[in-house]
Design an enzyme around this catalytic site. Sequence first.
Site, PDB file in Angstrom:
ATOM      1  N   ASN A 296       0.877  -1.119  -0.274  1.00 21.15           N
ATOM      2  CA  ASN A 296      -0.173  -0.008   0.058  1.00 21.15           C
ATOM      3  C   ASN A 296       1.029   1.267  -0.017  1.00 21.15           C
ATOM      4  OD1 ASN A 296      -1.397   2.040   0.581  1.00 21.15           O
ATOM      5  ND2 ASN A 296      -2.808   1.050   2.230  1.00 21.15           N
TER       6      ASN A 296
ATOM      7  N   ALA B 214       0.703   4.219   0.520  1.00 18.46           N
ATOM      8  CA  ALA B 214       0.079   5.115   1.411  1.00 18.46           C
ATOM      9  C   ALA B 214       0.704   4.778   2.668  1.00 18.46           C
ATOM     10  CB  ALA B 214      -1.392   5.678   1.382  1.00 18.46           C
ATOM     11  N   CYS B 215       1.178   3.643   2.915  1.00 18.58           N
ATOM     12  CA  CYS B 215       1.401   3.138   4.261  1.00 18.58           C
ATOM     13  C   CYS B 215       2.944   3.345   4.390  1.00 18.58           C
ATOM     14  CB  CYS B 215       1.052   1.820   4.308  1.00 18.58           C
ATOM     15  SG  CYS B 215       2.075   0.854   5.854  1.00 18.58           S
ATOM     16  N   GLY B 216       3.491   4.121   5.489  1.00 24.20           N
ATOM     17  CA  GLY B 216       4.977   4.288   5.602  1.00 24.20           C
ATOM     18  C   GLY B 216       5.731   2.856   5.950  1.00 24.20           C
TER      19      GLY B 216
ATOM     20  N   ARG C 280       5.984   1.387   2.523  1.00 29.85           N
ATOM     21  CA  ARG C 280       7.143   2.035   1.621  1.00 29.85           C
ATOM     22  C   ARG C 280       8.616   1.531   2.196  1.00 29.85           C
ATOM     23  NH1 ARG C 280       3.567   6.448   2.332  1.00 29.85           N
ATOM     24  NH2 ARG C 280       5.205   7.354   3.723  1.00 29.85           N
TER      25      ARG C 280
END
Length: 114
Positions: A8, A10-12, A15
């Site tokens: 995802n 948007a997920c730190g 990433r």
Amino acid sequence: MNATIWHNPACGTSRKTLAILQETPNIDLTVVEYLKHPYAADKLRQLFTDAGLTARDALRLRGTDAEDRGLKDASEDAIIAAMVANPAYVERPFVETAKGARLCRPQDVVREIL
């Protein structure tokens, strides 16, 4: 080595896990944005088994309505059905290699299967 991350952007944590995979030599990486390409029930069951988790262990409560919908106390089959219908209910990120699967929270857990 082949590796697949259910990612995802948007997920730190997702990433950061992806960055570890990209920086690891000799990794043939497949990135699946699971919110765009949802999981199949059989794949979820296999990932959970390989990671030593239950569906409840992998249920994302934070930022979802999963608890309001009673999923926290639902059966494994009901949780997996909800995850297939709404992949945001799956905690992230999952990574799979020939050495197994892990829910990579924190992101350094991915190193166990590299």
